[in-house]
Design a protein around this motif. Structure first.
Motif, PDB file in Angstrom:
ATOM      1  N   GLY A 147      55.159  45.356  46.198  1.00  0.00           N
ATOM      2  CA  GLY A 147      55.647  43.947  46.403  1.00  0.00           C
ATOM      3  C   GLY A 147      54.474  43.068  46.267  1.00  0.00           C
ATOM      4  N   ARG A 148      53.539  43.750  46.266  1.00  0.00           N
ATOM      5  CA  ARG A 148      52.072  42.736  45.903  1.00  0.00           C
ATOM      6  C   ARG A 148      51.567  42.406  44.296  1.00  0.00           C
ATOM      7  NH1 ARG A 148      47.114  45.376  49.048  1.00  0.00           N
ATOM      8  NH2 ARG A 148      46.068  43.383  48.421  1.00  0.00           N
ATOM      9  N   LEU A 149      51.116  41.444  43.985  1.00  0.00           N
ATOM     10  CA  LEU A 149      50.644  40.894  42.562  1.00  0.00           C
ATOM     11  C   LEU A 149      49.843  42.113  41.915  1.00  0.00           C
ATOM     12  CD1 LEU A 149      51.510  38.563  41.008  1.00  0.00           C
ATOM     13  CD2 LEU A 149      49.327  37.507  41.537  1.00  0.00           C
ATOM     14  N   LEU A 150      50.179  42.618  40.883  1.00  0.00           N
ATOM     15  CA  LEU A 150      49.442  43.474  40.376  1.00  0.00           C
ATOM     16  C   LEU A 150      47.917  42.947  39.985  1.00  0.00           C
ATOM     17  CD1 LEU A 150      49.724  46.586  39.377  1.00  0.00           C
ATOM     18  CD2 LEU A 150      50.274  45.717  37.115  1.00  0.00           C
ATOM     19  N   THR A 151      47.983  41.849  39.531  1.00  0.00           N
ATOM     20  CA  THR A 151      46.394  41.138  39.198  1.00  0.00           C
ATOM     21  C   THR A 151      45.794  41.041  40.245  1.00  0.00           C
ATOM     22  OG1 THR A 151      47.632  38.881  39.248  1.00  0.00           O
ATOM     23  CG2 THR A 151      47.357  40.165  36.816  1.00  0.00           C
ATOM     24  N   ASN A 152      46.270  41.002  41.541  1.00  0.00           N
ATOM     25  CA  ASN A 152      45.540  40.891  42.707  1.00  0.00           C
ATOM     26  C   ASN A 152      44.874  42.298  42.913  1.00  0.00           C
ATOM     27  OD1 ASN A 152      45.498  38.185  43.099  1.00  0.00           O
ATOM     28  ND2 ASN A 152      47.303  38.288  44.311  1.00  0.00           N
ATOM     29  N   LEU A 153      45.712  43.528  42.866  1.00  0.00           N
ATOM     30  CA  LEU A 153      45.398  44.872  42.867  1.00  0.00           C
ATOM     31  C   LEU A 153      44.267  45.293  41.802  1.00  0.00           C
ATOM     32  CD1 LEU A 153      48.870  46.232  43.668  1.00  0.00           C
ATOM     33  CD2 LEU A 153      47.199  45.324  45.453  1.00  0.00           C
ATOM     34  N   ILE A 154      44.301  44.948  40.723  1.00  0.00           N
ATOM     35  CA  ILE A 154      43.499  45.140  39.664  1.00  0.00           C
ATOM     36  C   ILE A 154      42.451  44.086  39.346  1.00  0.00           C
ATOM     37  CG2 ILE A 154      43.219  46.605  37.481  1.00  0.00           C
ATOM     38  CD1 ILE A 154      45.861  47.621  37.965  1.00  0.00           C
ATOM     39  N   ARG A 155      41.442  44.015  39.475  1.00  0.00           N
ATOM     40  CA  ARG A 155      40.725  42.665  39.457  1.00  0.00           C
ATOM     41  C   ARG A 155      39.735  42.768  38.196  1.00  0.00           C
ATOM     42  NH1 ARG A 155      41.286  39.256  43.608  1.00  0.00           N
ATOM     43  NH2 ARG A 155      42.129  39.965  45.421  1.00  0.00           N
ATOM     44  N   SER A 156      40.161  43.502  37.549  1.00  0.00           N
ATOM     45  CA  SER A 156      39.204  43.857  36.058  1.00  0.00           C
ATOM     46  C   SER A 156      39.459  42.382  35.305  1.00  0.00           C
ATOM     47  CB  SER A 156      39.350  44.918  35.265  1.00  0.00           C
ATOM     48  OG  SER A 156      38.916  44.998  33.982  1.00  0.00           O
ATOM     49  N   PRO A 157      38.261  41.857  35.016  1.00  0.00           N
ATOM     50  CA  PRO A 157      38.446  40.429  34.193  1.00  0.00           C
ATOM     51  C   PRO A 157      39.441  40.814  32.906  1.00  0.00           C
ATOM     52  CG  PRO A 157      36.466  40.555  34.960  1.00  0.00           C
ATOM     53  CD  PRO A 157      36.961  41.816  35.336  1.00  0.00           C
ATOM     54  N   ASP A 158      39.130  41.843  32.243  1.00  0.00           N
ATOM     55  CA  ASP A 158      39.805  42.099  31.051  1.00  0.00           C
ATOM     56  C   ASP A 158      41.235  42.352  31.213  1.00  0.00           C
ATOM     57  OD1 ASP A 158      37.202  42.012  29.634  1.00  0.00           O
ATOM     58  OD2 ASP A 158      36.853  44.199  29.531  1.00  0.00           O
ATOM     59  N   PHE A 159      41.614  43.165  32.437  1.00  0.00           N
ATOM     60  CA  PHE A 159      42.978  43.702  32.431  1.00  0.00           C
ATOM     61  C   PHE A 159      43.693  42.361  32.986  1.00  0.00           C
ATOM     62  CE2 PHE A 159      46.374  44.640  35.911  1.00  0.00           C
ATOM     63  CZ  PHE A 159      46.927  45.361  34.936  1.00  0.00           C
ATOM     64  N   VAL A 160      43.011  41.128  33.686  1.00  0.00           N
ATOM     65  CA  VAL A 160      43.835  40.228  34.062  1.00  0.00           C
ATOM     66  C   VAL A 160      43.857  39.350  32.855  1.00  0.00           C
ATOM     67  CG1 VAL A 160      43.606  38.102  35.383  1.00  0.00           C
ATOM     68  CG2 VAL A 160      42.829  40.017  36.449  1.00  0.00           C
ATOM     69  N   ASP A 161      43.137  39.145  32.229  1.00  0.00           N
ATOM     70  CA  ASP A 161      43.278  38.320  30.911  1.00  0.00           C
ATOM     71  C   ASP A 161      44.366  38.889  29.995  1.00  0.00           C
ATOM     72  OD1 ASP A 161      41.253  36.605  31.517  1.00  0.00           O
ATOM     73  OD2 ASP A 161      39.620  37.584  30.377  1.00  0.00           O
ATOM     74  N   TYR A 162      44.346  40.274  29.821  1.00  0.00           N
ATOM     75  CA  TYR A 162      45.315  40.877  28.932  1.00  0.00           C
ATOM     76  C   TYR A 162      46.688  40.602  29.632  1.00  0.00           C
ATOM     77  CZ  TYR A 162      48.271  44.844  27.071  1.00  0.00           C
ATOM     78  OH  TYR A 162      49.281  45.420  26.586  1.00  0.00           O
ATOM     79  N   MET A 163      47.013  40.781  30.936  1.00  0.00           N
ATOM     80  CA  MET A 163      48.161  40.502  31.576  1.00  0.00           C
ATOM     81  C   MET A 163      48.644  38.974  31.512  1.00  0.00           C
ATOM     82  SD  MET A 163      49.307  43.547  32.801  1.00  0.00           S
ATOM     83  CE  MET A 163      50.514  43.201  33.830  1.00  0.00           C
ATOM     84  N   LEU A 164      47.783  38.059  31.390  1.00  0.00           N
ATOM     85  CA  LEU A 164      48.104  36.507  31.483  1.00  0.00           C
ATOM     86  C   LEU A 164      48.142  36.194  30.015  1.00  0.00           C
ATOM     87  CD1 LEU A 164      45.890  35.431  34.457  1.00  0.00           C
ATOM     88  CD2 LEU A 164      48.485  35.731  34.456  1.00  0.00           C
ATOM     89  N   SER A 165      47.867  36.979  29.015  1.00  0.00           N
ATOM     90  CA  SER A 165      47.910  36.532  27.669  1.00  0.00           C
ATOM     91  C   SER A 165      49.194  36.469  27.020  1.00  0.00           C
ATOM     92  CB  SER A 165      46.732  37.403  26.726  1.00  0.00           C
ATOM     93  OG  SER A 165      47.512  38.648  26.534  1.00  0.00           O
TER      94      SER A 165
END
Length: 436
Positions: A147-165
């Motif tokens: 139930g938690r936000l995945l981008t809060n669990l994995i805080r790698s900048p590359d991963f967050v940018d990929y998920m939001l792109s």
């Protein structure tokens, strides 16, 4: 249309009969006791019927809250047919739920044994489910993180940018907890997405080792080839005396032998790494083998070292050629890296219920920071000294792979400037019973 008419008939005919019967009785009572008596009877009868209907509805509510298989309420008339229909619907619903639960369990079981990670997230990237591989790759905990936000669990900048792109046509490689993970997002429902993960740490390490191996092998071969080509060009383009020619021929021969040893060791190492079947279970007589190898080591030493051997009558199960190669590499290394006048002690005995080959020298020793890397291909503590001793840099790598195939291990202890001890340790299960 026929079903609707039949259902309406089942409902309305009994209702009209009941109302008609009550109306006739009320008229009869009214004729005897007056209109008020008939009206009172009709009102009381309707109230009782209404109470019975409400009681049946209450029983339905209670029954629906109970699990399937519980006792069914006693009903009459239309309510009995209604309960029959409801019970059929409940049973069908439970069968569908059971089938769905079984398919879901099979799906999760299948996903759990996959080597790749699978993460199911909703449309706004909240974690719904993940398999054990994904938990290992991404450091997730389903019980804690659901139930938690995945981008809060994995805080790698590359991963967050990929998920939001919003661009998921290509996978993303990124580093996470000292692992290189390849991830790709796949949409499979309007409100759900699958994130597939693949750990490429080992493959990247293997590719790096392969590139390093090719680079190091090329470098090692280039040096003797440069020497040989240089002498040949000099011999072709100039006149030289017999003494100079003999000296250069000797150097070329030495460099040719060095290349031959290097190629032989590379072929041996490649063969050991490519073998998938276990080694043969032949009985290898270790003591005679060591006697011969020690004599060869003395010949290599040319009287510059004292070499002693103490060997018990202990035999191994395995491949004779592979064990000979591993033993020979340890002995030749001891001779090459022990200064003149040093002593090398070789022993073959039982230690702590294991068969152990020990090669102890009082040579130059090895600093502690190098010990963990000694079995890497072409790794040298002192590159200048290694080349002067004609080592190929592959000996201990060969020893490691032979031991892996014979369920053994290599133990190295050393102190700089005081000497080293190399031990090849074989489990008791690897010993061969002597026939005598």
């Amino acid at each position: 249309m026929i079903v609707s008419t039949r259902t309406a008939r089942k409902f309305w005919v009994p209702v009209l009969l009941w109302f008609g019967l009550l109306l006739l009785v009320a008229v009869a009572i009214g004729a005897i006791y007056g209109a008020r008596g008939g009206l009172v009877f009709f009102s009381i009868s309707l109230s009782i019927l209404l109470f019975l209907q409400m009681w049946s509805l209450y029983q339905i509510e209670q029954w629906m809250d109970r699990p399937v298989g519980g006792p069914r309420p006693r009903t009459w008339g239309l309510w009995r047919h209604a309960f029959d229909r409801l019970e059929d619907i409940r049973l069908e619903d439970e069968r569908s739920r059971a089938e769905m639960a079984e398919w879901l369990a099979r799906f999760r079981q299948t996903m759990s044994v996959l080597p790749d990670g699978v993460v199911i997230i909703d449309g706004v990237m909240h974690l719904e489910w993940c398999n054990p591989a994904a938990q290992k790759h991404l450091g997730l905990d389903l019980a804690r993180d659901e139930g938690r936000l995945l981008t809060n669990l994995i805080r790698s900048p590359d991963f967050v940018d990929y998920m939001l792109s919003g661009r998921f046509d290509q996978p993303l490689p990124f580093m996470h907890h000292d692992r290189k993970i390849l991830v790709q997002l796949i949409s499979f429902e309007s409100r759900r997405q699958i994130l597939v993960t693949h750990d490429v740490t080992q493959s990247e390490k293997t590719d790096t080792m392969r590139r390093d191996f090719i680079a190091n092998a090329s470098h090692e071969l280039r040096t003797p080839l440069t020497v040989i080509n240089g002498f040949l060009e000099h011999a072709l383009n100039s006149e030289m005396g017999e003494e100079t020619r003999q000296r250069q021929l000797k150097l070329m021969a030495e460099q040719g032998q060095r290349m031959q040893r290097l190629v032989a060791d590379m072929l041996t190492l490649t063969r050991l790494e490519s073998l998938v079947q276990p080694p043969s279970s032949d009985t290898v007589r270790i003591k005679p083998l060591l006697n011969r190898l020690v004599e060869e080591a003395r010949a290599l030493s040319a009287g510059k070292h004292s070499i002693s051997l103490q060997a018990q009558e202990i035999d191994l199960k395995g491949n004779h050629d592979e064990l000979e190669s591993a033993f020979a590499n340890l002995l030749s290394n001891a001779v090459r890296y022990t200064p003149d006048g040093g002593h090398i002690a070789v022993s073959w005995a039982m230690e702590n219920d294991c068969a152990t080959l020990s090669v102890i020298d009082d040579g130059i020793g090895i600093a502690a920071e190098h010990l963990d890397r000694l079995t890497e291909r072409f790794y040298r503590v002192d590159k200048t000294r290694s080349r002067s001793t004609q080592g190929t840099g592959l000996g201990l790598a060969i020893v490691k792979h032979v031991l892996l195939r014979h369920r053994g291990r290599l133990q190295i202890t050393s102190e700089y400037a005081k000497g080293s001890c190399f031990k090849m340790i074989f489990q008791r299960a690897q010993l061969a019973l002597r026939q005598d």
